[in-house]
Structure formats: structure tokens, C-alpha cells
Design a protein around this motif. Structure first.
Motif, short mmCIF file in Angstrom:
data_model
loop_
_atom_site.label_atom_id
_atom_site.label_comp_id
_atom_site.label_asym_id
_atom_site.label_seq_id
_atom_site.Cartn_x
_atom_site.Cartn_y
_atom_site.Cartn_z
N GLY A 1 17.92 37.27 -24.43
CA GLY A 1 17.04 38.38 -24.05
C GLY A 1 17.86 39.52 -23.50
N ALA A 2 17.45 40.08 -22.34
CA ALA A 2 18.13 41.25 -21.77
C ALA A 2 19.50 40.87 -21.23
N GLY A 3 20.41 41.86 -21.26
CA GLY A 3 21.75 41.64 -20.72
C GLY A 3 22.73 42.66 -21.26
N ASN A 4 23.99 42.50 -20.86
CA ASN A 4 25.07 43.35 -21.33
C ASN A 4 25.74 42.74 -22.55
N PRO A 5 26.45 43.57 -23.35
CA PRO A 5 26.99 43.07 -24.62
C PRO A 5 28.36 42.42 -24.52
N GLY A 6 28.93 42.25 -23.32
CA GLY A 6 30.28 41.70 -23.23
C GLY A 6 30.37 40.23 -23.57
N ALA A 7 29.46 39.41 -23.01
CA ALA A 7 29.47 37.97 -23.23
C ALA A 7 28.26 37.35 -22.55
N SER A 8 27.94 36.14 -22.93
CA SER A 8 26.96 35.32 -22.22
C SER A 8 27.58 33.98 -21.93
N VAL A 9 27.12 33.34 -20.84
CA VAL A 9 27.72 32.09 -20.36
C VAL A 9 26.63 31.03 -20.30
N ASN A 10 26.94 29.85 -20.84
CA ASN A 10 26.01 28.73 -20.80
C ASN A 10 26.68 27.56 -20.07
N PHE A 11 26.05 27.13 -18.96
CA PHE A 11 26.55 25.99 -18.19
C PHE A 11 25.79 24.74 -18.64
N VAL A 12 26.51 23.77 -19.17
CA VAL A 12 25.89 22.54 -19.67
C VAL A 12 26.15 21.42 -18.67
N ARG A 13 25.09 20.92 -18.07
CA ARG A 13 25.24 19.89 -17.03
C ARG A 13 25.57 18.53 -17.63
N LYS A 14 26.22 17.71 -16.82
CA LYS A 14 26.48 16.33 -17.21
C LYS A 14 25.18 15.54 -17.22
N ARG A 15 25.14 14.53 -18.07
CA ARG A 15 23.95 13.69 -18.18
C ARG A 15 24.31 12.22 -17.96
N ALA A 16 23.28 11.41 -17.81
CA ALA A 16 23.47 9.97 -17.61
C ALA A 16 23.60 9.31 -18.97
N THR B 1 17.95 31.83 -18.01
CA THR B 1 17.24 31.82 -16.74
C THR B 1 17.58 32.98 -15.83
N LEU B 2 18.76 33.57 -15.98
CA LEU B 2 19.25 34.44 -14.92
C LEU B 2 19.90 35.69 -15.47
N ASN B 3 19.47 36.83 -14.93
CA ASN B 3 20.12 38.11 -15.21
C ASN B 3 20.52 38.68 -13.86
N ARG C 1 30.38 44.12 -17.78
CA ARG C 1 30.09 43.09 -16.79
C ARG C 1 29.20 42.00 -17.41
N ILE C 2 29.54 40.76 -17.17
CA ILE C 2 28.73 39.63 -17.65
C ILE C 2 27.58 39.41 -16.68
N ASN C 3 26.35 39.54 -17.18
CA ASN C 3 25.19 39.33 -16.31
C ASN C 3 24.14 38.43 -16.94
N SER C 4 24.49 37.73 -18.03
CA SER C 4 23.56 36.81 -18.69
C SER C 4 24.08 35.38 -18.55
N PHE C 5 23.30 34.53 -17.88
CA PHE C 5 23.71 33.16 -17.65
C PHE C 5 22.60 32.21 -18.09
N GLN C 6 23.00 31.13 -18.75
CA GLN C 6 22.08 30.09 -19.18
C GLN C 6 22.50 28.76 -18.56
N TYR C 7 21.53 27.89 -18.40
CA TYR C 7 21.79 26.53 -17.94
C TYR C 7 21.17 25.57 -18.95
N ASP C 8 22.02 24.74 -19.55
CA ASP C 8 21.59 23.82 -20.62
C ASP C 8 20.88 24.58 -21.73
N GLY C 9 21.37 25.78 -22.05
CA GLY C 9 20.81 26.56 -23.13
C GLY C 9 19.57 27.33 -22.79
N LEU C 10 19.08 27.19 -21.56
CA LEU C 10 17.85 27.86 -21.14
C LEU C 10 18.20 29.19 -20.47
#
Length: 735
Positions: free
Chosen positions: A187-202, A153-155, A142-151
Motif C-alpha cells: 500500500g502506501a509508502g516510499n519507493p526505496g524499499a520495504s521490509v518484511n520480518f518473518v517470525r520463527k514458528r514452532a 501493518t506499519l507506515n 527513507r524506508i517507512n513500509s514494514f510488514q510482519y509475516d507478510g502482513l
């Protein structure tokens, strides 16, 4: 900014020193690409050769792009990314499997939500637990590691869903998925994958934007606005706003949803070398008559049920509300010696409010009697604070140039829940259930459980040039993890862990196109089980071994990878035999899941007019009891392409296929005890077309599940059908 390529046409400007880039695409020879496809996908090189010219050569015009900077999203791929390591590298230089879903791919395929994006990503499978909850899996985990703009933040928690899958994807420039363990950055998480959401910028210094409206099956409709404007005459301070509203019904009876979202960001060039960004991200969604659980799979006599896909188990008074707010800021300073210092911080609050009814039992085939509903009203709040600061840049050693990243991060996440329950109700003849039932009186709310997790970490990685064709990446993360949890019934537990997470990767450049790599990465996940002495077990450690082949053509316009991997879990809790007279189960650490397999992906521009992503994954996963997570497909193939018709330039057409292999659950709870349930392989096909009436006005049509395949997205003790055939029409005006 003038361009002569449709790929360059989607590039926007960034505030850096002006430069002119001239890329020659003449004399593009397909031989190496054909060899790669034939070796990894079993393609026929003869069939491919027929589509080429007689000498296997396609000549493309010279592309000249003049602007302040090349924006790196190009069609369905990206020339560079910092995913996985923090180094700004091309996908070919990263020693792990990586998928990047770009803005263009999101737009072409009409990937409206995060769930849509990840469900169409190579190596990722989505499991819809009911109408409002979804989980994602990669390589059996199960994927439980999420990043936003490389930060980081969420498990995410297994038991509660705050609606990450339902978030609108319109605010994201791209989504990066690193498959395998990625503990160096997460940091902490499962070994399947990690996801990084990169927001749009001006990114634009001029007023630009778009307004779109959509209409789809089941009365679904919505609108999205995206506007970027300078706030100063020079354009050194710019703002971007993205907002939208969507509502509509569903293939499920009574189920409907309303969603509104808003995103605002200000980017400022504080000095020639310093950029500051601050932003706000808001989502709110309401689901009316959502399901909790799903359809019974068997009648009381053991025969399989055959409910229609529109049949809903939800009562008419149920609902599910979710609201999330995120504020964020980051600052980047570029020093004269090519070093960069970047800091990012965020504060996020998410709330859920769900009044639901869960059906259980097995109905009588004739009378429909035998079902009962459990009801619950749950409310929760999740709060996340995170900050990350790192410096990166080149250094010289032993006569060669190398790169170094060093940084630190802090994050804190708290979850608090309260709930109340009623006695439940009997729906009567379930075969004629229409959701009409009186809502019962709810007792007062009571706190039910809460968790708090804090992570402090320092990390560093070095990219060492051992020789002209050979690069070694070495890194490690030291994490100071502490967590506490409490439940109304079980009291409070607290624990603390210190973990060192290593990272190693070796990349050998065969030539300018091809490279081979090998890597070893880790990740850890704390657990709540105790041993016979009363101590918490050490965290589960996921170890990812990976090797493979990568390639890049046309200066990064086309990227490909082939990865062979093995993931091992250590320190997984196993129950001890219960001693005579003992009432408390204790645990010992043992070897857990072993997942091994191969995945391949080719993504980008096959010709000037054809963009394509094709990916395939196959793995096996076992634990001490045998095959593991068999309800997830062992083999997947995902394809999507878009083709601009050369003879009719305003028209773009395309489509895709998602195929997955047979799945099963060996011990589902049936009316006569554990029972096996199987689902055969199936294919979901899609089509899309876009017509550009004017440079500003375009209409697009997307068709999903083209052949109206009937399948379960989830099946175990109950079943949840996937969406039937549906279509969406979108009209977009750009300025």
C-alpha cells in the motif's frame, strides 16, 4: 531426521507429507560464478581460478536429506520466498532486487537488533539520529513500509520514533528486504524499499531449544532462551517460546539500557490440510540518560570541535522508555487442487515515554559558554490493527499452467501524543559538561497532536507462463486510503485518496542457472499540502524501473543478482510564490527525486564449508535543487562470510567489511550561516569465531569495528558518533 550436510543440519521439520529429497552436489563447476563475479564486482578470474583445482572443478559429497519437509533457510540464502508478489518463488524468479538475511547470518554476525540487521543489508544505510533513534534508507529514500509475516501493518512517521530499530532480532526466522517500490503488497509508502520480518514458528514435533548467555564491552550482558515443545502426543499442536533480558552501559558517558522481550507462538495442524498459528510478541526497553540530538560540530569562532566519542550531551535525569505488544493469528488451508487460502490478522500497541534535553548553540572554544538546552517530556501511543486474506493457486489457460493470487487487506493506524516543556537551562561551561543538573518542574501534560490512517485494498497478480523460458507477472492493487491529523495549534485536517498501483515483471530463463528480468512497480504516499484552490495535492507516486540478471547454483544454495534501476517521484509538493498580501503558502505538484543506479549481491554457499554474502550498491539521486540526500552514501560494499575449518571441524571463523563512500551536507547550520561539512569514506571491519566443544555446547566471539574507526553516523546541525571497537562473547547450550 538424518543429514550429512551442515546446511541441512539447520533445517527443521514442518507438518507436511513425508518425502525424501536427494541433492547431488558432485562436479560443481565454478566457471559461471567466476564470470558473474568478474563482470559485476571487478574480480580477477585468474585469482579465483587459483583457488580451484587444476580443472576448475570442486567435488562435493552427495547430500541426502530425509524428513517431512525441507526448511528453506539454507546458510545465508533461501530457496524460496513470497516476498514482493505473494507467489512462492525462488529469488531467481522475482523481477526485483531482493536481500534475505537468514537466521544463520543473524546468529553468525551477532545481529542483536533490527538496526543491526538492516545496517548490514545490501543497499540499506542506517542513520542514528541520536542514542535512541534510527532511520533507514535505500536508493536515496527513507524506508517507512514494514510488514510482519507478510502482513502490511506499519507506515512509520518521520517525526516520532517508537523504537523499531531497537527490537530484538532473536524472534525472527529471517528478514526480507525488497528494494525499489513495492506498492502491490504494502500500500502506501516510499519507493526505496520495504521490509518484511518473518517470525520463527514452532516447527519441531520434539522438545528442542537453546539457552545462551553473552558478555560484551561496557558491561553489556544478557541471556536468551528458545524452547519448542509439542503440546500433544502426536505433535499436531506445538508451542515455541523465545525470551530474553539484556542490560549494559555504552561508549557514551552515563548512557545505559535495559531490554526484556518475550515471544510465544502455538502452531496447530487443525486438519491434514489446515494449519492455525496464534502468537504474542512483547518488547520493553529503557534507556537511561539518552541523548536528544548530538554534539555541536563547530565552536562559536567557526572552528571544528573535536569531542571524544564518549562525551554525552544528555543530563543524568533523562530517559527514554518504549513498550510494544503484538498479538497475531493466521490460518492456512490447502485445497486438493493445489490452491491455498490464507488469512492473517494482528493487533499491536506501542507506547513511548521520553524525558529529554536538546542542546543547541555553539560553545566558546576557551570558556565553553554559549550552549543552551531545550527540554521536553513526550508521551505517545500508536495502535495498529490489520488483516489480510488471499487465495493463490494454479490455473490452466491456452494449454499452459499459470498461477493467480487474489486478496484483500485492511489496516488502521492511530498515533496520539501529549507533551510538556520547561523553560530549559544553561549548562555553563559545556567543555566540562558532566550531565549533573537539577531537573526542573514540569507543567501538566497537554495533548499535542494525533493522526489516524485507514487503508482498505484489494489486489491481484497473475504469473503467466508465456513460453517455457518466458514468464510474465502482472498485478495491481486498488487502495482506498483515508487519513486525518490534528495539532494543538493548527486544528484538524482530513483527506481521502483512491489509488491504483500497478505491478509488472518479465522474466526470461536463459538456462537452468541464469535469468534476465525487467520490471515496473509503483507505490504512493499521501501528502498534507494544498494547492491554490484549497484541495490536497494528489499523493506522491514513486515509479521504479528495473532490469537485471539473476542466477542460482546448487539447487538454490547460492543466489546472485545484478540490478540496474531508476526511480522517479511525481506529484511532489513545490511551494508557489507568495502573492502580495497573502499569508498562506500554497503548493503545486512537480517532479521530485530521481534516483538511478546499480546493485549486485551474491549470497549463499561458495563451497561446502564457506558461506558468504557480498553486496554492492551505487546510485545518484537528484531533485530540482540538485544532489539529494547527500548525507547518505552513494556507494556501499558489504561483505560477511563464515568458514568451517575442514581440518578442525569444531571451529568456524569469519568476518566482514562494510565500506561506504564520501558523504557531505552542503548547508548545515553553522555559527556564521550555512556551512558545508564532509565525511570521507570509511570501512568497518568485523571478525567472529565459534568453537563447538560438544554437539550441545558452543562459544562464539564477535568483534565489531575491528580497527576502531572514528566516524559520524549522523551529521548536519549536530553530530552523532558511531560505536568504537567492541567485542561480545556468547556461550550457547542447545538441546
Amino acid at each position: 531426521m538424518k543429514t550429512s550436510s551442515r546446511h541441512a543440519g539447520s533445517m527443521t521439520q514442518q507438518p507436511m507429507a513425508k518425502r525424501s529429497v536427494v541433492t547431488s552436489l558432485r562436479a560443481w563447476r565454478h566457471v559461471s560464478l567466476i564470470a558473474f563475479l568478474a563482470a559485476t564486482l571487478g574480480a580477477s578470474s585468474g585469482a579465483l581460478a587459483q583457488s580451484d583445482s587444476a580443472d576448475d572443478t570442486t567435488s562435493l559429497e552427495t547430500v541426502t536429506v530425509t524428513g517431512e519437509n525441507l526448511y528453506e533457510n539454507v546458510g545465508y540464502t533461501r530457496r524460496s520466498t513470497s516476498a514482493g508478489t505473494r507467489f512462492d518463488l525462488s529469488p531467481k524468479e522475482i523481477p526485483q532486487a531482493l536481500s534475505i538475511i537468514t537466521e544463520q547470518r543473524i546468529s553468525d554476525q551477532n545481529l542483536r537488533t533490527v538496526e543491526d540487521v538492516l545496517a548490514n543489508t545490501t543497499g540499506v544505510s542506517a542513520r542514528q539520529i541520536d542514542s535512541s533513534r534510527v532511520s533507514f534508507f535505500s536508493r536515496g529514500f527513507r524506508i517507512n513500509s514494514f510488514q510482519y509475516d507478510g502482513l502490511p501493518t506499519l507506515n512509520t512517521d518521520n517525526r516520532w520514533d517508537f523504537g523499531e530499530g531497537a527490537l530484538n532480532a532473536a524472534i525472527y526466522d529471517r528478514v526480507e528486504v525488497v528494494r525499489g517500490a513495492n506498492g502491490l503488497l504494502t500500500g502506501a509508502g516510499n519507493p526505496g524499499a520495504s521490509v518484511n520480518f518473518v517470525r520463527k514458528r514452532a516447527n519441531s514435533r520434539e522438545l528442542t531449544g537453546s539457552l545462551s548467555g553473552s558478555l560484551g564491552r561496557w558491561n553489556q550482558h544478557g541471556t536468551v532462551a528458545d524452547v519448542t515443545t509439542p503440546l500433544t502426543q502426536s505433535g499436531d499442536v506445538r508451542a515455541r517460546f523465545i525470551g530474553g533480558y539484556e542490560e549494559g552501559d555504552s561508549h557514551l558517558d552515563r548512557f545505559s539500557e535495559r531490554t526484556k522481550f518475550g515471544y510465544a507462538v502455538i502452531d496447530a495442524d487443525v486438519t491434514e490440510h489446515t494449519t492455525l498459528s496464534v502468537g504474542y510478541d512483547y518488547h520493553r526497553g529503557r534507556h537511561s540518560s539518552p541523548t536528544w540530538g548530538g554534539l555541536p560540530l563547530w565552536y562559536a569562532d567557526g572552528g571544528e570541535t573535536h569531542y571524544s566519542r564518549s562525551f554525552s550531551v544528555a543530563p543524568d535525569w533523562s530517559y527514554n522508555d518504549r513498550e510494544s505488544e503484538k498479538v497475531f493469528a493466521d490460518v492456512e488451508h490447502r485445497f486438493a487442487n493445489d490452491w491455498t487460502l490464507r488469512g492473517a490478522a494482528t493487533h499491536a500497541v506501542t507506547n513511548l515515554d521520553s524525558k529529554l534535553a536538546y542542546p543547541y548553540g555553539f560553545p566558546d572554544r576557551a570558556s565553553g559558554q554559549g550552549m543552551y538546552y531545550f527540554t521536553g517530556w513526550n508521551r505517545g501511543e500508536r495502535e495498529v490493527d490489520a488483516v489480510d486474506v488471499y487465495a493463490s493457486g494454479p490455473f490452466s489457460l491456452l494449454g499452459r499452467q499459470h498461477e493467480l493470487v487474489i486478496g484483500g487487506s485492511y489496516s488502521e493506524q492511530t498515533n496520539d501524543y501529549e507533551n510538556t516543556f520547561t523553560a530549559g537551562f544553561d549548562p555553563g561551561n559545556f567543555n566540562r559538561w558532566d550531565g549533573l543538573t537539577p531537573e526542573q518542574q514540569w507543567p501538566d501534560f497537554a495533548p499535542s497532536e494525533g493522526t489516524s490512517v485507514r487503508q482498505k485494498a484489494v489486489y491481484s497478480a497473475a504469473r503467466l507462463s508465456l513460453a517455457d523460458p518466458l514468464t510474465l507477472i502482472l498485478g495491481a492493487r486498488h487502495s482506498d486510503w483515508s487519513g486525518s491529523s490534528w495539532t494543538a495549534a493548527g486544528g484538524t485536517d482530513a483527506q481521502a485518496q483512491n489509488e491504483i498501483t500497478p505491478y509488472g515483471g518479465l522474466i526470461y530463463d536463459i538456462d537452468d542457472t541464469w535469468s534476465v528480468f525487467a520490471s515496473y512497480t509503483e507505490i504512493f504516499q499521501p501528502q498534507e499540502y494544498r494547492d491554490a484552490s484549497g484541495r490536497f495535492l494528489d499523493p506522491i507516486v514513486g515509479k521504479n524501473y528495473e532490469t537485471g540478471l539473476k542466477a542460482a547454483w546448487l539447487d538454490g544454495l547460492l543466489n546472485a543478482s545484478l540490478s540496474v534501476f531508476r526511480i522517479e517521484q511525481d506529484n511532489v509538493a513545490q511551494a508557489d510564490p507568495l502573492a502580495p498580501g497573502a499569508t498562506q503558502t500554497t503548493y503545486h505538484a512537480a517532479r521530485g527525486v530521481v534516483s538511478r543506479g546499480v546493485d549486485v549481491e551474491v549470497s549463499g554457499a561458495l563451497t561446502r564449508d564457506l558461506d558468504m554474502t557480498v553486496g554492492a550498491t551505487h546510485y545518484t539521486a537528484t531533485d530540482a535543487d540538485g544532489p539529494y540526500s547527500t548525507d547518505r552514501p552513494r556507494t556501499q560494499v558489504k561483505l560477511f562470510s563464515s568458514y568451517r575449518v575442514p581440518q578442525w571441524q569444531p571451529l568456524t571463523v569469519g568476518g566482514g567489511l562494510n565500506w561506504q563512500s564520501h558523504t557531505f551536507v552542503a548547508n548545515a547550520a553553522g555559527p556564521n550561516g550555512p556551512q558545508r561539512i564532509d565525511q570521507g569514506s570509511y570501512t568497518l571491519a568485523s571478525l567472529f569465531g565459534r568453537y563447538q566443544f560438544t554437539p550441545q555446547l558452543a562459544m562464539q566471539v564477535n568483534i565489531n569495528n575491528l580497527f576502531d574507526e572514528t566516524y559520524y553516523s549522523y551529521f548536519d546541525g549536530y553530530g552523532v558518533y558511531g560505536e568504537p571497537l567492541n567485542a561480545t562473547t556468547t556461550l550457547t547450550y542447545s538441546f
